[in-house]
Write an enzyme that holds these catalytic residues in place. Structure first.
Site, mmCIF file in Angstrom:
data_model
loop_
_atom_site.group_PDB
_atom_site.id
_atom_site.type_symbol
_atom_site.label_atom_id
_atom_site.label_comp_id
_atom_site.label_asym_id
_atom_site.label_seq_id
_atom_site.Cartn_x
_atom_site.Cartn_y
_atom_site.Cartn_z
ATOM 1 N N GLN A 188 -23.480 -84.074 38.420
ATOM 2 C CA GLN A 188 -23.918 -85.292 39.091
ATOM 3 C C GLN A 188 -23.590 -85.175 40.576
ATOM 4 O O GLN A 188 -22.606 -84.576 40.958
ATOM 5 C CB GLN A 188 -23.191 -86.503 38.520
ATOM 6 C CG GLN A 188 -23.343 -86.645 37.031
ATOM 7 C CD GLN A 188 -22.145 -87.311 36.419
ATOM 8 O OE1 GLN A 188 -21.375 -87.946 37.101
ATOM 9 N NE2 GLN A 188 -21.986 -87.157 35.144
ATOM 10 N N HIS A 225 -14.762 -89.959 24.909
ATOM 11 C CA HIS A 225 -14.729 -90.597 26.225
ATOM 12 C C HIS A 225 -15.128 -92.069 26.156
ATOM 13 O O HIS A 225 -14.510 -92.921 26.780
ATOM 14 C CB HIS A 225 -15.658 -89.834 27.172
ATOM 15 C CG HIS A 225 -15.563 -90.281 28.588
ATOM 16 N ND1 HIS A 225 -14.566 -89.841 29.425
ATOM 17 C CD2 HIS A 225 -16.321 -91.137 29.298
ATOM 18 C CE1 HIS A 225 -14.713 -90.408 30.597
ATOM 19 N NE2 HIS A 225 -15.776 -91.194 30.561
ATOM 20 N N HIS A 281 -11.553 -88.113 36.319
ATOM 21 C CA HIS A 281 -12.750 -87.292 36.452
ATOM 22 C C HIS A 281 -12.306 -85.839 36.473
ATOM 23 O O HIS A 281 -12.638 -85.072 37.370
ATOM 24 C CB HIS A 281 -13.546 -87.678 37.704
ATOM 25 C CG HIS A 281 -14.983 -87.945 37.406
ATOM 26 N ND1 HIS A 281 -16.005 -87.563 38.216
ATOM 27 C CD2 HIS A 281 -15.566 -88.560 36.349
ATOM 28 C CE1 HIS A 281 -17.152 -87.939 37.678
ATOM 29 N NE2 HIS A 281 -16.914 -88.548 36.554
ATOM 30 N N ASN A 282 -11.528 -85.490 35.437
ATOM 31 C CA ASN A 282 -10.866 -84.186 35.419
ATOM 32 C C ASN A 282 -11.824 -83.034 35.180
ATOM 33 O O ASN A 282 -11.836 -82.065 35.938
ATOM 34 C CB ASN A 282 -9.789 -84.162 34.325
ATOM 35 C CG ASN A 282 -8.787 -85.283 34.488
ATOM 36 O OD1 ASN A 282 -8.647 -85.826 35.580
ATOM 37 N ND2 ASN A 282 -8.098 -85.638 33.417
ATOM 38 N N HIS A 283 -12.614 -83.136 34.120
ATOM 39 C CA HIS A 283 -13.468 -82.006 33.752
ATOM 40 C C HIS A 283 -14.521 -81.706 34.819
ATOM 41 O O HIS A 283 -14.666 -80.548 35.226
ATOM 42 C CB HIS A 283 -14.101 -82.243 32.378
ATOM 43 C CG HIS A 283 -13.084 -82.336 31.276
ATOM 44 N ND1 HIS A 283 -12.540 -83.538 30.883
ATOM 45 C CD2 HIS A 283 -12.483 -81.385 30.533
ATOM 46 C CE1 HIS A 283 -11.651 -83.319 29.920
ATOM 47 N NE2 HIS A 283 -11.601 -82.012 29.686
#
Lengths: 757, 235
Positions: free
Chosen positions: A250, A47, A93-95
Site C-alpha cells: 500500500q 488481525h 504496522h510491523n509486517h
C-alpha cells in the site's frame, strides 16, 4: 471473468482451516461464492477477528469514571473535563514495515490517524514505538552479521522517514515515543503508531450504519489493487490465473489524508453524518459489515459504483482492497447533497454506493446481481474464537553466578558504555526528523519522561507516553507487564500528569506456539493487575501476532500508551536539573535488582528474574511526586529506569533546549554492592531536585506518604561525581559524556549503507 | 486593520498562525480559501507553513497556480504586506515574488528543532520593533529550506540590505555549525526590493508564547501590527 471454483486448496490458501470452512457453510447454509470466501477470510483473520487473543483480552479492566468509549470502536475515548474528550489508540504496522519500511511505516501512521478522526476528533498528537535489530556489530563479528546490521539501519532509516513524511505533511506533531533495539527484531521490526485527538464530548461519532434507508457514501481515495489479502496468502494457482491479483504494498498519500480529515470534520460539524468508519484492514469489507453489525442493520452495496483507479477490478478485489485514505459514511437521507458538496470543495471523491437495510445482511451486488450475501453477525460476532493451548516454559535453572569487576575503573567504564549504548543514547537523530511542534501545543518536547501538550483556551493539558520493556517481559511476562504499566504511569507523573487510561499494542510471536500463548496470557494477567492498581483502564488497542521470521520470534513486547491529565499547565516538569546548588532527592529505595537490567545486557551477562515491584509502594511514590509538582516544590523529576541511578542522574544533567548542562555531586550509601547502587533497576524510584528552602517540605510530603526520600547530594559544577559511601567511583565531565550520548546513534546511522541493502 | 491567512489544500500551520494573530497580538484575522481571488478587504496576507497540494512535485510548484496567488501578486504590487512562512516562503519564490529557490536540506533529511536567527536589518515592516543584530530563538521544520540563488542575485540581496534573517548561534555569530540546512550565506529570510514581501523558513508563530519555550518570534507579528497601525493613521 469467471470466479475460480472453491477447492480445498483455495480454502487453505485463504488461511481458513477445515473447521472454519465448515462453520462458514453452517452460518450461510450453502457453499460460499468466491467473493464471500474472500470476505470471510479477511474478517476471520487473526488481525481482524482477534480469535486467539479475545478470550484473554476480556480479563483487562476497561471501565472507569473517565471512560466514554472502551474497546470495540475505532478508538477509545476518555473524558478530560471542561466538556472535552480525547480519543486515542495505538496500532501496529510491523509486517508491512519489514517488507517495505518507508511505506509500511507511513501507512501505519495514516491508518491510526483515520481511526482517530473517524470518531470526530482532530488528531493533535502522535507518538510511535519502534523496535529494530542491532545497528552495529562488534569488529570481530561474522560478515553476515554486519550485513544484518546494515539492513537494520536501512529499515530504521526507511521507517523513520516514513513516519516523518506522513505525519509532517498531515500536520500532526509527533511528540514522543520510544526507539529500542534487540537481536530478536532483526527480521521482525516493530512499528507501533499512536495518535491522540481532541473533540467535544457531545460530538462523538461512531462506526454505526443506523437508519434503514440511509445512504452509504464512499469518500476519499479511489480503490486499487493494493493490499489485497494483506491478512492471508495468495495461492500458486491464484497467481497463475491473474498476475494483477498479487498483493502489492500500500502506498500512503498524506496530502489526501489531510483533505479527508478536513472534509470529514466539516460534514460532521454540519450534523449530516449518522455513522462513519475508516477503511483500514480488510477495507470496504470490514467497514461495511462492522458498521452494520454495531447498529444491528444490513448494508447493501452496488460494487460498480465504487470509485476505482484500475480497470476491470472484480467484486472480490474491490471488497478486499486495502487502498489507503478511504472512509465509509452513512449520512442522513435528506442531506446527501450537503455531504457530497463538502467533499467536492476538498476535491475528493464522494459517491453513494448503497444504503442501509433492515435485514442484517452485508449484500454486495454487481450489475444488480448479488455476488455476496452474508449476515453481518456471521462476520463479526460469530467469528471463531480460540482458546489456544498454553505451555509454561521449563523451570529456569538457578541464576548463574555473575562475576563482576567492582573496581571504580570498571564501574566508570560500564557507565560510559551504557551512556553511549543505543538503548540509552539520545534519540534526536530520530525525533528531529519529525515535526514535533506543529499545532503549537507541544509544551514538553521529545526527550523528557513524557510529552505534554496544552489544550488551547483552557488551563489544562495532556501528558502521554509510550513504554515497553521486552527484557523484563521476556524474563517474566506477568511481572514484566506490571513493570511496564508502572513505568508508563511514573513517566506521566514525572511530567506532572495524572494517569487516566491506556491503550496497548501487544506484539508477540506465533499464537500457535503454546509457549507464546503462555507469554500472552501471563502478560494480560500482569497488565490487568497493574491497571487495577493504578485505576487506569484499557480503552482499546491492538494485537499483533506472528512476529516471527524463519522460526525465530520476538520477545513478548507489549507496548503501553498511557494518557494523563495535567490540571494546571503552570505545573509541568521536565527531567533536567535547572540550576546549580539544588538538593537532589531520591524518592523510593534501591534494591539489588540487577536481574534483566540493561547493565547486564550491555556487558553481556545472563540473569534470571526481573526487578521486584510492589504496586502499593509504587503508587505511593507516584502520589508523592505528583503532590510535590502540584505544590510547586520541585524543579525537575526523572524516572529511574534503564541503567539505574547512574544513568538517570546523567540524563538529568544533560543540556536541553535553551538550558546548559548542570553537573552533580552525589553520594550513594548503603550495604548493597557498588554495582547495584549504580545500575540496579529497582522500580518505584524518582530523582527530583529542589531549592534548599523547599527541601523540608519535600521530605515532609514523602514522610506523610510513607515514602523513603534520601538526599543524594547537590547540583552544580561541570562534572558528574558519584561516590559510594564516600569513596569516589565516577567522576566525568558532563559535556564529554553528553557528546558521546548525543553522537552515538547518528554516528551509527550516518555510515554509508552496504550495497547489499 | 485586517490580516488574512491563506489556506491551500495541505496548509497545516494555518490554524497556528491564525491563533497568534487573533489571540496573542489580538488583531482581526480571516482564513482565506485558496480559490478566493479578491483580497481588497485585507491589509496583510500571510502564506502559512505546510505542504500545499502535498508538495510531491517541488515545494510550492503547484500552489503558485492557485487562484489566490494571482490576487496575492496584485496585492503585493500595490504595496500590500505579504509574509510567507516556511512553505509560504517556498511558494513566494516559486511565484516569483521573491528571488531564488529553496533546495533540499544539505543533509537530505527533514529537520525540526529550535535555531537562532539574527536580525540583519530593522528596515522592514516585519522587523521594525527589533534591534539590528538581535538574535531570535525560533523553530524550523522543513525538508527543503536550503536557500539558493545565483551570484548576481546574492550581490543584489546584500547590496540592497534585503537579507533580513541569517542563521546564527545564540550569541549572534554566523557559523557553519549554526546553519541547519546549508543555506547560501546562512540566509533564513529575505524580502523583495520594495520591502513589503518577506519570506522566511523559521516559524515565528511557533515561538510566540512563553509556554512554548520561546516567545521571541512574536516581535515579527507585533512589528507588522505597528506597521499597519501607522499606515491606517497615515491614510
Amino acid at each position: 471473468m469467471k470466479d475460480p471454483e472453491i477447492t480445498p486448496e483455495l480454502i487453505a490458501s485463504h488461511g481458513l482451516n477445515q473447521e472454519e470452512y465448515a462453520r462458514i457453510i453452517q452460518l450461510i447454509g450453502r457453499i460460499p461464492t468466491f467473493t464471500e470466501l474472500g470476505i470471510f477470510s479477511v474478517m476471520w483473520s487473526e488481525h481482524c477477528s482477534y480469535k486467539s487473543s479475545k478470550v484473554h483480552l476480556r480479563r483487562l479492566p476497561t471501565k472507569g469514571d473517565c471512560v466514554l468509549q472502551g474497546p470495540g470502536e475505532n478508538a477509545g475515548i476518555i473524558d478530560i473535563g471542561g466538556g472535552l474528550a480525547a480519543a486515542f489508540k495505538i496500532e501496529s504496522h510491523n509486517h508491512p514495515s519489514f517488507i517495505e519500511p518507508y511505506q509500511g511505516a507511513a501507512t501505519g501512521v495514516g491508518g491510526i490517524l483515520r481511526d482517530i478522526f473517524t470518531m470526530g476528533a482532530r488528531p493533535v498528537a502522535a507518538m510511535n514505538s519502534l523496535h529494530f535489530g542491532p545497528l552495529s556489530v562488534s569488529d570481530c563479528a561474522a560478515a553476515d552479521e554486519a550485513v544484518i546490521a546494515a539492513r537494520n539501519r536501512s529499515i530504521m532509516r526507511g521507517v523513520v522517514k516514513g513516519v516523518g513524511d506522513y505525519g509532517n505533511s498531515f500536520g500532526v506533531p509527533t511528540v514522543g515515543g520510544e526507539v529500542k533495539f534487540g537481536d530478536c527484531y532483526s527480521k521482525n521490526p516493530l512499528v507501533n503508531a499512536f495518535t491522540l485527538g481532541l473533540m467535544r464530548k457531545d460530538q462523538i461519532f461512531y462506526g454505526r450504519a443506523a437508519g434503514v434507508g440511509n445512504p452509504v457514501i464512499y469518500v476519499g481515495a479511489k480503490t486499487g489493487r493494493d493490499g489485497i489479502h494483506g491478512a492471508t496468502m495468495a495461492s500458486e494457482e491464484f497467481d497463475d490465473q491473474s498476475q494483477s491479483k498479487r498483493p502489492t504494498v500500500q502506498v500512503g498519500d498524506p496530502f489526501l489524508e489531510k483533505l479527508l480529515l478536513e472534509a470529514c470534520l466539516e460534514v460532521m460539524r454540519a450534523g449530516a453524518v449518522v455513522g462513519i468508519q475508516d477503511m483500514g484492514a480488510a477495507g470496504l469489507t470490514s467497514s461495511s459489515c462492522e458498521m452494520g453489525g454495531r447498529a444491528g442493520t444490513g448494508v447493501e452495496i452496488e460494487i460498480d459504483l465504487v470509485p476505482q483507479r484500475e480497470t476491470r477490478m472484480t467484486p472480490y478485489e474491490i471488497m478486499l482492497s486495502e487502498s489507503q485514505e478511504r472512509m465509509l459514511i452513512v449520512a442522513d437521507a435528506g442531506r446527501v447533497r450537503e455531504v457530497l458538496d463538502v467533499f467536492k470543495k476538498w476535491e475528493l471523491d464522494a459517491v453513494v454506493i448503497g444504503h442501509v437495510t433492515s435485514d442484517g445482511l452485508l449484500r454486495v451486488k454487481k450489475n444488480s446481481k448479488v455476488v455476496a450475501e452474508i449476515p453481518n453477525a456471521a462476520l463479526t460476532d460469530s467469528a471463531p474464537v480460540y482458546n489456544r493451548p498454553i505451555a509454561a516454559p521449563d523451570a529456569s535453572s538457578a541464576p548463574p553466578a555473575i562475576d563482576l569487576d567492582p573496581s571504580p575503573a570498571a564501574l566508570e567504564q560500564s557507565f560510559r558504555q551504557l551512556i553511549a549504548s543505543p538503548a540509552i543514547a539520545s534519540k534526536e537523530w530520530v525525533y528531529e526528523q519529525y515535526d514535533h511542534m506543529v499545532r503549537t501545543n507541544t509544551v514538553v518536547m521529545p526527550g523528557s519522561d513524557a510529552a505534554v501538550i496544552r489544550i488551547k483556551e483552557t488551563r489544562r493539558g495532556l501528558a502521554m507516553t509510550l513504554d515497553s520493556n521486552a527484557r523484563y517481559c521476556n524474563a517474566d511476562p506477568r511481572a514484566g507487564a506490571r513493570l511496564v504499566v508502572a513505568e508508563a504511569c511514573r513517566n506521566l507523573v514525572c511530567s506532572g500528569g495524572r494517569p487516566l487510561a491506556l491503550t496497548n499494542c501487544l506484539n508477540f510471536a506465533s499464537p500457535e506456539r503454546p509457549k507464546v500463548m503462555y507469554q500472552f496470557s501471563e502478560t494480560i494477567t500482569g497488565m490487568a493487575e497493574a491497571c487495577e492498581a493504578f485505576s487506569t483502564p484499557v480503552t482499546g488497542g491492538n494485537v499483533s501476532f506472528y512476529n516471527e521470521t524463519e522460526g525465530r520470534g520476538i520477545f513478548p513486547t507489549p507496548v503501553i500508551g498511557m494518557v494523563g491529565i495535567v490540571e494546571d499547565m503552570h505545573r509541568v516538569t521536565t527531567q533536567w536539573f535547572k540550576n546549580d546548588d539544588r538538593a537532589i532527592v531520591l524518592l523510593g529505595e534501591t534494591h539489588n535488582d540487577l536481574a534483566a537490567s540493561l547493565h547486564l545486557e550491555v556487558i553481556g551477562k545472563p540473569s534470571t528474574g526481573v526487578p521486584m515491584l510492589d504496586l502499593s509502594r509504587e503508587r505511593a511514590v507516584q502520589e508523592t511526586c505528583l503532590k510535590m509538582i502540584q505544590d510547586g516544590l520541585i524543579e525537575s523529576a526523572h524516572d529511574c529506569s534503564d541503567g539505574g541511578i547512574a544513568i538517570a542522574l546523567a540524563e538529568c544533567c544533560f543540556s536541553s533546549y535553551r538550558r546548559d548542562s548542570v553537573g552533580c555531586d552525589v553520594d550513594l550509601t548503603g550495604e548493597l554492592p557498588a554495582i547495584a547502587l549504580l545500575f540496579s533497576e529497582s522500580p518505584s524510584r524518582i530523582i527530583v531536585s529542589a531549592e534548599s528552602q523547599n527541601l523540608d517540605r519535600v521530605l515532609e510530603i514523602a514522610r506523610n506518604n510513607g515514602v523513603i526520600a534520601s538526599v543524594l547530594g547537590r547540583t552544580g559544577g561541570k562534572s558528574i561525581r558519584i561516590t559510594i559511601n564516600g569513596d569516589p567511583v565516577i567522576d566525568v565531565l558532563v559535556h564529554e559524556i553528553e557528546q558521546a550520548w548525543r553522537a552515538s546513534i547518528s554516528c551509527l546511522m550516518e555510515v554509508p549503507s552496504l550495497a547489499t541493502t | 486593520m485586517k490580516f488574512g491567512v491563506v489556506v491551500f489544500p495541505g496548509s497545516n500551520c494555518d490554524h497556528d498562525t491564525y491563533h497568534v494573530i487573533s489571540k496573542v497580538i489580538g488583531q482581526p484575522v480571516d482564513f482565506i480559501w485558496h480559490r478566493q481571488d479578491n483580497l481588497s478587504d485585507y491589509d496583510a496576507i500571510i502564506l502559512p507553513g505546510g505542504f500545499a497540494y502535498g508538495d510531491y512535485l517541488r515545494t510550492g510548484a503547484i500552489a503558485r497556480f492557485s487562484p489566490v496567488m494571482g490576487a496575492v501578486k496584485q496585492f503585493a504590487s500595490r504595496g500590500g504586506i505579504v509574509l510567507g512562512i516556511c512553505n509560504g516562503f517556498q511558494i513566494l519564490c516559486e511565484a516569483g515574488l521573491l528571488p531564488g529557490a529553496l533546495l533540499r536540506n544539505d543533509k537530505l533529511k527533514f529537520v525540526c528543532k529550535h535555531v537562532n536567527i539574527r536580525v540583519e536589518t530593522t528596515d522592514t515592516p516585519f522587523t521594525l520593533r527589533c534591534q539590528r543584530g538581535q538574535t531570535l530563538s525560533v523553530p524550523i521544520a522543513h525538508g527543503d529550506g536550503n536557500y539558493f540563488c545565483d551570484e548576481q542575485t546574492l550581490d543584489e540581496l546584500r547590496r540592497e540590505n534585503r537579507i533580513i534573517f541569517r542563521y546564527s548561534d545564540a550569541r549572534g555569530l554566523i557559523t557553519p555549525e549554526a546553519n541547519p540546512n546549508g543555506s547560501l550565506d546562512s540566509i533564513a529570510g529575505i524580502c523583495n526590493r520594495e520591502r513589503n514581501v518577506l519570506g522566511l523558513m523559521p516559524h515565528p508563530e511557533r515561538a510566540s508564547e512563553e509556554i512554548l519555550s520561546s516567545a521571541d518570534g512574536r516581535i515579527i507579528f507585533y512589528s507588522l501590527a505597528d506597521t499597519l497601525a501607522e499606515l491606517a493613521k497615515a491614510s
